[in-house]
Design a protein around this motif. Structure first.
Motif, PDB file in Angstrom:
ATOM      1  N   ARG A  29      28.209 -10.176  52.258  1.00 16.60           N
ATOM      2  CA  ARG A  29      29.564 -10.557  51.298  1.00 16.60           C
ATOM      3  C   ARG A  29      30.221  -9.369  50.941  1.00 16.60           C
ATOM      4  O   ARG A  29      31.525  -9.598  50.742  1.00 16.60           O
ATOM      5  N   GLN A  30      29.791  -8.317  50.556  1.00 18.53           N
ATOM      6  CA  GLN A  30      30.624  -7.158  50.044  1.00 18.53           C
ATOM      7  C   GLN A  30      29.780  -5.801  50.784  1.00 18.53           C
ATOM      8  O   GLN A  30      28.934  -5.342  50.435  1.00 18.53           O
ATOM      9  N   PRO A  31      30.662  -5.330  51.910  1.00 17.59           N
ATOM     10  CA  PRO A  31      30.246  -4.037  52.568  1.00 17.59           C
ATOM     11  C   PRO A  31      30.309  -2.888  51.848  1.00 17.59           C
ATOM     12  O   PRO A  31      29.868  -1.964  52.168  1.00 17.59           O
ATOM     13  N   ARG A  32      31.206  -2.879  50.853  1.00 15.01           N
ATOM     14  CA  ARG A  32      31.693  -1.733  50.238  1.00 15.01           C
ATOM     15  C   ARG A  32      30.538  -1.676  48.882  1.00 15.01           C
ATOM     16  O   ARG A  32      30.989  -1.736  47.915  1.00 15.01           O
ATOM     17  N   LEU A  33      29.248  -0.940  49.350  1.00 11.16           N
ATOM     18  CA  LEU A  33      28.487  -0.537  48.030  1.00 11.16           C
ATOM     19  C   LEU A  33      28.469   0.851  47.888  1.00 11.16           C
ATOM     20  O   LEU A  33      29.479   1.561  48.149  1.00 11.16           O
ATOM     21  N   ARG A  34      27.520   1.645  47.515  1.00 11.52           N
ATOM     22  CA  ARG A  34      27.528   3.065  47.310  1.00 11.52           C
ATOM     23  C   ARG A  34      27.834   3.703  48.529  1.00 11.52           C
ATOM     24  O   ARG A  34      28.365   4.589  48.752  1.00 11.52           O
ATOM     25  N   TYR A  35      27.069   3.145  49.766  1.00  7.62           N
ATOM     26  CA  TYR A  35      27.608   3.578  51.128  1.00  7.62           C
ATOM     27  C   TYR A  35      27.794   2.284  51.925  1.00  7.62           C
ATOM     28  O   TYR A  35      27.461   1.148  51.548  1.00  7.62           O
ATOM     29  N   ALA A  88      26.063 -18.476  46.594  1.00 14.04           N
ATOM     30  CA  ALA A  88      26.093 -17.081  45.793  1.00 14.04           C
ATOM     31  C   ALA A  88      26.957 -16.914  44.751  1.00 14.04           C
ATOM     32  O   ALA A  88      28.042 -17.794  44.810  1.00 14.04           O
ATOM     33  N   GLU A  89      26.834 -16.020  43.857  1.00 12.39           N
ATOM     34  CA  GLU A  89      27.684 -15.784  42.763  1.00 12.39           C
ATOM     35  C   GLU A  89      28.457 -14.537  43.001  1.00 12.39           C
ATOM     36  O   GLU A  89      28.384 -13.799  43.843  1.00 12.39           O
ATOM     37  N   LYS A  90      29.350 -14.135  41.961  1.00 12.81           N
ATOM     38  CA  LYS A  90      30.279 -13.209  42.031  1.00 12.81           C
ATOM     39  C   LYS A  90      29.678 -11.829  42.791  1.00 12.81           C
ATOM     40  O   LYS A  90      30.309 -11.261  43.495  1.00 12.81           O
ATOM     41  N   HIS A  91      28.603 -11.425  42.145  1.00  7.71           N
ATOM     42  CA  HIS A  91      28.078 -10.146  42.454  1.00  7.71           C
ATOM     43  C   HIS A  91      26.787 -10.040  43.290  1.00  7.71           C
ATOM     44  O   HIS A  91      26.116  -9.081  43.383  1.00  7.71           O
ATOM     45  N   ASP A  92      26.751 -11.181  44.192  1.00 10.11           N
ATOM     46  CA  ASP A  92      25.663 -11.372  45.066  1.00 10.11           C
ATOM     47  C   ASP A  92      26.225 -10.941  46.474  1.00 10.11           C
ATOM     48  O   ASP A  92      26.820 -11.616  47.228  1.00 10.11           O
ATOM     49  N   HIS A  93      25.882  -9.784  46.828  1.00 10.21           N
ATOM     50  CA  HIS A  93      26.608  -9.054  47.849  1.00 10.21           C
ATOM     51  C   HIS A  93      25.727  -9.186  49.307  1.00 10.21           C
ATOM     52  O   HIS A  93      26.527  -8.782  50.427  1.00 10.21           O
ATOM     53  N   PHE A  94      24.522  -9.393  49.392  1.00  8.64           N
ATOM     54  CA  PHE A  94      23.690  -9.151  50.433  1.00  8.64           C
ATOM     55  C   PHE A  94      22.649 -10.257  50.433  1.00  8.64           C
ATOM     56  O   PHE A  94      21.751 -10.263  49.384  1.00  8.64           O
ATOM     57  N   ASP A  95      22.141 -10.786  51.612  1.00 11.86           N
ATOM     58  CA  ASP A  95      21.221 -11.650  51.783  1.00 11.86           C
ATOM     59  C   ASP A  95      20.392 -11.391  53.041  1.00 11.86           C
ATOM     60  O   ASP A  95      21.013 -11.428  53.985  1.00 11.86           O
ATOM     61  N   PRO A 108      26.417  -5.734  40.154  1.00 15.31           N
ATOM     62  CA  PRO A 108      27.680  -5.889  39.481  1.00 15.31           C
ATOM     63  C   PRO A 108      28.526  -4.363  39.708  1.00 15.31           C
ATOM     64  O   PRO A 108      29.517  -4.560  39.797  1.00 15.31           O
ATOM     65  N   ARG A 109      27.664  -3.473  39.478  1.00 14.01           N
ATOM     66  CA  ARG A 109      28.486  -2.220  39.567  1.00 14.01           C
ATOM     67  C   ARG A 109      28.551  -1.699  40.960  1.00 14.01           C
ATOM     68  O   ARG A 109      29.332  -0.512  41.228  1.00 14.01           O
ATOM     69  N   ARG A 110      28.087  -2.316  42.073  1.00 12.24           N
ATOM     70  CA  ARG A 110      27.997  -1.702  43.562  1.00 12.24           C
ATOM     71  C   ARG A 110      27.615  -0.369  43.802  1.00 12.24           C
ATOM     72  O   ARG A 110      28.287   0.358  44.626  1.00 12.24           O
ATOM     73  N   PHE A 111      26.646   0.260  42.888  1.00 17.18           N
ATOM     74  CA  PHE A 111      26.105   1.459  43.082  1.00 17.18           C
ATOM     75  C   PHE A 111      24.850   1.407  43.909  1.00 17.18           C
ATOM     76  O   PHE A 111      24.129   2.452  44.373  1.00 17.18           O
ATOM     77  N   GLY A 112      24.309   0.427  44.368  1.00 16.84           N
ATOM     78  CA  GLY A 112      23.146   0.071  45.413  1.00 16.84           C
ATOM     79  C   GLY A 112      23.450   0.387  46.500  1.00 16.84           C
ATOM     80  O   GLY A 112      24.645   0.844  47.088  1.00 16.84           O
TER      81      GLY A 112
END
Length: 271
Positions: A29-35, A88-95, A108-112
């Motif tokens: 859902r959100q590909p822009r994490l730490r990498y 999924a909730e707002k900060h659930d980025h990957f399943d 939430p901070r997308r540093f993972g």
């Protein structure tokens, strides 16, 4: 940030739900994490069977026949096993979906991180330079003394250096040094063999006690089932500045080392 016990607890929580299971879908859902999350995971992983879930330092490795999925919790991330159809909730980025269940990354901070590593995974730049594992049989007083020999680095900073020793973050470094009765600013190279043996033993004991207590629930960390750890109730020094030492009643002091807060007892811990 989740430290070694929290990551190991997460591994133990998710492994029984994943090992031997076939991936049926991947949702990014959100590909822009730490990498950036690799674009091809959605096509690469479905149909592959999870062979194992391992930990290296603070990284989790979900192993497949063709490679492995590297997961990192960053500052605020958590991995939970949820129903595959749970909205999924707002900060659930990957399943990572395996049948009726899914491994879900909330960050939430997308540093993972969510990355794909080809075999051998140990050669990847994120893993290749990692230090000794403090809970592995090969870590003892002699191994720690070898890391310390000739170094003027304060011992607290040395045991937190992931290139030398993995997974010992700020909390467990402070607690281990208190148990070993060693001041955090002591130059590593000045530690005797006996003190290195005591510190190595205290590092293992502190991490094992944290595992038994379910880790520390600070800020955003929760287990894979959403429950909380309670090792923070056993802290001797961490976060207890100006409170009485549980051993000698002297006020716990706070200092800053390597831009991190350090806590110690001026009476119990000596240089």
């Amino acid at each position: 940030m989740p430290e070694l016990p929290e990551v190991e607890i997460t591994r133990r929580g998710i492994a029984p739900h994943l090992c031997g299971q076939r991936v049926t879908a991947v949702r990014v859902r959100q590909p822009r994490l730490r990498y950036p999350v690799p674009d091809d995971l959605v096509q690469r992983l479905p149909g592959q069977v999870v062979l194992a879930v391992r930990r290296r330092g603070k990284y989790l490795l979900v192993e497949f026949a063709e490679g492995c999925l590297l997961l990192h919790l960053g500052m605020s991330g958590s991995l939970r096993i949820v129903a595959a159809d749970l909205p999924a909730e707002k900060h659930d980025h990957f399943d990572l979906v395996v049948g009726a269940q899914a491994l879900r990354l909330r960050d939430p901070r997308r540093f993972g991180a969510v990355l794909w590593l080809d075999h051998p995974a140990a050669a990847h730049p994120l893993l290749a330079r990692l230090g000794l594992e403090p809970l592995e049989p090969g870590f003892d007083g002699a191994a720690l003394q070898g890391l310390c020999r000739g170094r003027a680095t304060p011992i607290k900073l040395l045991i937190m250096d992931g290139h030398l020793l993995v997974g010992v973050g700020n909390i467990y470094a402070s607690e281990s040094l208190f148990r070993a009765r060693i001041h955090p600013q002591t130059p590593a190279g000045k530690l005797s063999k006996a003190r290195c043996e005591r510190l190595a033993s205290c590092l293992r004991e502190t991490l094992q006690d944290a595992l038994a207590a379910g880790g520390s629930s600070l800020r955003d960390f929760v287990h894979s089932d959403g429950s909380a750890g309670y090792f923070q109730q056993q802290y001797f020094v961490y976060g207890r500045d100006d409170e009485p030492c549980r051993v000698c009643a002297s006020p716990i002091r706070r200092l800053v080392m390597g831009q991190r807060a350090s806590f110690y007892c001026p009476r119990c811990q000596r240089k």
